[in-house]
Design a protein around this motif. Structure first.
Motif, PDB file in Angstrom:
ATOM      1  N   CYS A   1      45.770  27.905 -18.599  1.00 18.83           N
ATOM      2  CA  CYS A   1      46.233  27.064 -19.704  1.00 18.83           C
ATOM      3  C   CYS A   1      46.716  25.700 -19.216  1.00 18.83           C
ATOM      4  N   ARG A   2      46.255  24.663 -19.895  1.00 21.78           N
ATOM      5  CA  ARG A   2      46.646  23.297 -19.533  1.00 21.78           C
ATOM      6  C   ARG A   2      47.684  22.738 -20.490  1.00 21.78           C
TER       7      ARG A   2
ATOM      8  N   CYS B   1      40.043  26.692 -27.891  1.00 18.66           N
ATOM      9  CA  CYS B   1      40.441  26.305 -26.527  1.00 18.66           C
ATOM     10  C   CYS B   1      39.202  25.936 -25.719  1.00 18.66           C
TER      11      CYS B   1
ATOM     12  N   TYR C   1      39.112  25.063 -22.699  1.00 22.00           N
ATOM     13  CA  TYR C   1      39.237  25.398 -21.268  1.00 22.00           C
ATOM     14  C   TYR C   1      38.993  26.881 -20.998  1.00 22.00           C
TER      15      TYR C   1
ATOM     16  N   CYS D   1      47.723  22.037 -23.619  1.00 22.58           N
ATOM     17  CA  CYS D   1      47.265  20.917 -24.435  1.00 22.58           C
ATOM     18  C   CYS D   1      47.605  21.087 -25.922  1.00 22.58           C
ATOM     19  N   GLY D   2      48.026  22.280 -26.321  1.00 26.29           N
ATOM     20  CA  GLY D   2      48.450  22.481 -27.706  1.00 26.29           C
ATOM     21  C   GLY D   2      47.319  22.534 -28.722  1.00 26.29           C
ATOM     22  N   GLU D   3      46.114  22.774 -28.260  1.00 25.70           N
ATOM     23  CA  GLU D   3      44.984  22.749 -29.196  1.00 25.70           C
ATOM     24  C   GLU D   3      44.472  24.139 -29.562  1.00 25.70           C
ATOM     25  N   CYS D   4      45.273  25.146 -29.314  1.00 25.71           N
ATOM     26  CA  CYS D   4      44.819  26.540 -29.498  1.00 25.71           C
ATOM     27  C   CYS D   4      44.212  26.799 -30.876  1.00 25.71           C
TER      28      CYS D   4
HETATM   29  S1  SF4 Z   1      44.117  25.287 -26.190  1.00 20.53           S
HETATM   30 FE1  SF4 Z   1      43.911  26.506 -24.329  1.00 20.53          FE
HETATM   31  S2  SF4 Z   1      44.614  25.188 -22.692  1.00 20.53           S
HETATM   32 FE2  SF4 Z   1      45.337  24.275 -24.588  1.00 20.53          FE
HETATM   33  S3  SF4 Z   1      47.378  25.117 -24.874  1.00 20.53           S
HETATM   34 FE3  SF4 Z   1      46.016  26.466 -25.976  1.00 20.53          FE
HETATM   35  S4  SF4 Z   1      45.495  28.046 -24.471  1.00 20.53           S
HETATM   36 FE4  SF4 Z   1      46.383  26.373 -23.340  1.00 20.53          FE
END
Ligand code: SF4
Ligand SMILES: Cc1cc2nc3c(=O)[nH]c(=O)nc-3n(C[C@H](O)[C@H](O)[C@H](O)COP(=O)(O)OP(=O)(O)OC[C@H]3O[C@@H](n4cnc5c(N)ncnc54)[C@H](O)[C@@H]3O)c2cc1C
Lengths: 211, 568
Positions: free
Chosen positions: B203-204, B213, B215, B206-209
């Motif tokens: 997890c980076r 995601c 990544y 980034c708050g885009e869950c």
């Molecule tokens: S979208 Fe993925 S990388 Fe970004 S906060 Fe959520 S889990 Fe972490």
């Protein structure tokens, strides 16, 4: 010109049905509670009103549609018949039976079967009873012989309102050899659908005096 | 029926219920096909620019084959997902168990009848199985670089107010096995190949869950259960939407689906005009979600004349209530400065405050959770959609499309800016944070067909005391953090937004009260299972996905037993 009197009219009946219930009266109550409406709009036509009246196997045709949101909205009737049976010991106790083939919104074949009682005796509420259709929706396209075996999808009661009956009367058309025959056809229609039992006055010779 | 493709099992939908079932049945040696209406989303494929986000909706007849499926009803708006992995693609990763005492029996509170035929003890072993497969990890708040502001604020407020606070297990990989958490570290392989065949990383933050995601850090179902199912030989078909189900003439079930050809993306193509593909199976598993499965059963009801009259009942939104804290402050009285909550940092949800229920030893009323919903983009987007929707039209989707058309027609428009403008300025600044409440609302909604469409009559009315309490606790938290509170953005309309719709094909211990039994098997229809949110007879209370998955895992034990008994 042929000697038969043809009649045609359009009928609309409405009510409530319930799924998972076999008994029409129970279905009416449960269906009203969960607001499951059901109606049909049919144009009924018979090529010979006399034969229709006297011979149960002489079927009238019914064309039109069924409407029930829970079955997928407005659904055309692919094949519909309507006939008159002697249902009791006397010719005064008769049943009108509707059998309508249709398919639900996703294509499952279904059959609507409805029964209306047409009787004449003291204490019989002519309007209420003759305007009440005990109805079932069966799985598959089933004929009368196979009806017993068919699974019941829904059951309920349909009614025709007095106001709608007035409308139904205006849709009446007859063709026949004479004005008199047409008039007689009209009276038979009124008798069957309006609750006035024509047979006492016009059709069947009675074995006892009418009311 | 000859000439038709036949499987031991057909699984409809690839969300929590469907993915778990697909894997379990394939692992047991059955031939399985999983039919999913949406697309597959490998890491890196989730849209980010406004134009693509604007098309990321599910409405195939209108040419939209995207991920967000929005439903709008009288008393609530609901968001579900379409895609391989179902709700896991857009969910906030929280894997909480349903509280032991919240498996209520005939709840006397507020007239809401609710009975669970299963207990926490029944589900516990299955909760364990699912947590292992989903590689649950708590947010490593204490580790260097992970002590983010919103999590700290929630902890401080809970401490100050004397509330129970926790870092719930999340389906996110923060660290590799035996390694400390490090953002962006390549993930070790699992014991089965990944179906996307692409690398993933930790997890980076980034708050885009909630918009997918990119990544691969989220342990969405495609990376675990569905990959494992495929490895065990299951066939997985995406873009296949089931329309017709019925019992077969000689036992088993018949399933018919349409294919949403990528060629039709962006083009109006009436789904009902598409040709049907037919497959048959010995057992059928419905995992199409609360709306998907109930809608399928309602539409196909006449093929199931013995189905319980409870079909469509027990709907609820799991008590979801969205609130917003704005202008939170920190510092001594008279010397306050804006508190930087930085909602965009960290996974969407990191922490949970729990308010006990009357059924708990120490609680009263209906219990609930409040979680940090740190996703300004998504929250703002949802809010804007909904406001536009309720003002202009009952059908939210059209409003969304209009809004998005507006955004996407202007090449300079930047997503974040557009949203804060929509919200009237600075509200979603660094000092604001949405709060997501959920809990035991009253499951008294009915789902039915209306003019061929799904209709839900649930309203907040019977749950009002519950919602008032959730809102009051949110106000207390906000006040503690020196901010001002903006209540449920739809409250002036007595509406709520739910991301946790439940019910419609409820489980019960008898066919008068429920559609399926405690193993998800339908009364009157052997080997037809409902394993998704629709089988819940009431609110889970906590976030429901783990409970749905555990329920499915338990149901499949039963299904596999059934299948091997049949073969023996
Ligand atoms: S979208 Fe993925 S990388 Fe970004 S906060 Fe959520 S889990 Fe972490
Ligand atoms: C923004 C957001 C955040 C959330 N966060 C959390 C969280 O943190 N924790 C949590 O526990 N829950 C969370 N949820 C809720 C969670 O996603 C759902 O409860 C869960 O996904 C429900 O699982 P399910 O198996 O019932 O159905 P779903 O996951 O909805 O899966 C159903 C699948 O079936 C497919 N389908 C539907 N109809 C058909 C058809 N006719 N033919 C073929 N396929 C079909 C759908 O496309 C979908 O993939 C969140 C939801 C949202 C929207």
């Amino acid at each position: 010109m042929s000697g038969e009197t043809r009649i045609r009219f359009t009928e609309e009946m409405k009510g409530h049905v319930a799924f998972g219930i076999d008994d029409p009266e129970e279905g009416r109550d449960a269906g009203a509670a969960d607001r499951t409406s059901f109606m049909f709009h049919l144009t009924i036509e018979t090529s010979d009103i006399d034969r229709f009246y006297h011979e149960p196997e002489h079927e009238a045709t019914a064309r039109g549609w069924i409407e029930c949101d829970q079955l997928g909205g407005r659904l055309p009737v692919s094949q519909g018949v309507f006939n008159l049976f002697v249902a009791g010991d006397t010719p005064r106790q008769r049943e009108m039976r509707y059998r309508l083939f249709f398919t639900d919104g996703v294509g499952n074949p279904l059959t609507f079967v409805g029964v209306k009682k047409v009787e004449d005796h003291k204490g019989f509420d002519v309007w209420t009873d003759t305007s009440t259709l005990y109805s079932r929706v069966l799985q598959g396209h089933v004929t009368a012989e196979n009806e017993e075996m068919a699974a019941v999808v829904a059951a309920g009661v349909l009614r025709i309102l007095k106001r709608d009956f007035a409308k139904q009367v205006t849709t009446f058309r007859a063709s026949g050899p004479s004005l008199r025959a047409k008039a007689r056809g009209f009276l038979m229609f009124l008798g069957l659908f309006g609750g006035r039992l024509f047979e006492v006055y016009i059709a069947a010779p009675t074995e006892e005096e009418g009311p | 029926m000859t000439g038709l493709e036949h499987f031991d099992a057909v699984v409809i939908g690839s969300g929590f219920g469907g993915a778990v079932s697909g894997y379990r049945l394939a692992e047991a040696g059955l031939s399985v096909v999983v039919l999913e209406r949406g697309k597959a989303y490998p890491p890196g494929s989730f849209p980010r620019n406004p134009a693509d986000l604007g098309r990321n909706f599910w409405d195939p007849s209108a040419g939209l084959h995207g991920m967000f499926n929005i439903w709008s009803f009288r008393g609530l708006e609901a968001v579900v997902s379409s895609g391989l992995g179902g709700g896991s693609l857009i969910y906030a990763n929280v894997l909480l168990r349903k509280d032991e005492h919240w498996f209520v029996h005939h709840d006397p509170f507020d007239g809401g009848y609710e009975t669970w035929p299963i207990s926490r003890a029944d589900l516990d072993p299955h909760y364990d199985n699912v947590e292992t497969m989903l590689n649950a990890q708590r947010f490593p708040f204490e580790s260097d670089g992970y002590g983010i502001a919103k999590t700290k604020a929630m902890r401080d407020a809970a401490d100050g107010l004397g509330l129970e606070w926790q870092l719930p297990p999340l389906a996110v990989t923060f660290h590799n096995k035996d390694r400390p958490p490090v953002p962006g570290e390549p993930l070790a392989d699992r014991e089965f190949p990944n179906l996307h065949g692409l690398p993933r990383q930790t997890c980076r933050l980034c708050g885009e869950c909630d918009i997918g995601c990119n990544y691969g850090a989220k342990n969405t179902l495609d990376h675990n259960y569905l990959s494992a199912a495929k490895h065990e030989g299951a066939t997985i078909r995406t873009r296949c939407e089931v329309r017709v189900i019925r019992p077969g003439e000689n036992g088993g079930y018949v399933v018919q689906y349409v294919e949403h050809d990528p060629m039709n993306e962006g083009r109006h193509t009436e789904t009902k005009q598409l040709p049907l593909v037919t497959v048959t199976c010995d057992r059928l598993v419905l995992g199409a979600g609360t709306f998907g499965s109930t809608y399928l059963l309602l539409r196909n009801r006449s093929a199931f004349p013995s189905i319980s009259r409870a079909l469509g009942t027990r709907f609820c939104g799991n008590g979801d209530l969205l609130g917003l804290m704005v202008e939170t402050k920190t510092g001594r009285p008279g010397h306050e400065r804006p508190r930087r909550l930085n909602g965009a940092e960290g996974p969407v949800i990191t922490s949970a405050i729990r308010i006990p229920d009357g059924s708990d030893p120490d609680g009263q009323g209906r219990g609930f959770y409040i979680e940090d919903a740190g996703f300004p983009e998504f929250a703002g987007w949802l809010v804007e959609m909904t406001q536009a929707g309720s003002r202009a039209s009952r059908v939210l989707r059209f409003a969304v499309k209009r809004l998005l058309a507006k955004l996407t027609n202007d090449p300079r428009s930047d997503w974040g800016a557009a949203i804060s403008e929509a919200l009237g300025g600075a509200e979603l600044s660094v000092s604001s944070l949405p709060l997501l409440g959920m809990g035991r609302d009253v499951p008294d909604g009915n789902m039915r067909l209306n003019d061929g469409r799904l209709d839900v009559d649930w309203t907040t009315e019977s749950s009002q005391p519950f919602f008032d309490r959730v809102e009051q606790t949110m106000r207390d938290i906000t006040e503690y953090l020196g901010g001002s509170f903006q209540p449920n953005l739809l409250s002036y309309l007595d509406r709520v937004i739910s991301v946790h719709p439940l019910g419609g094909a409820p489980m019960a211990d008898n066919p008068a009260d429920g559609v399926v039994d405690a193993y998800g098997e339908m009364f009157g229809y052997p080997e037809l299972y409902v394993v998704d949110g629709s089988a819940m007879p009431g609110p889970v209370g906590a976030n429901p996905a783990l409970t749905i998955a555990a329920f499915a895992d338990r149901a499949m034990d039963h299904a596999i037993e059934h299948a091997s008994a049949g073969r023996a």
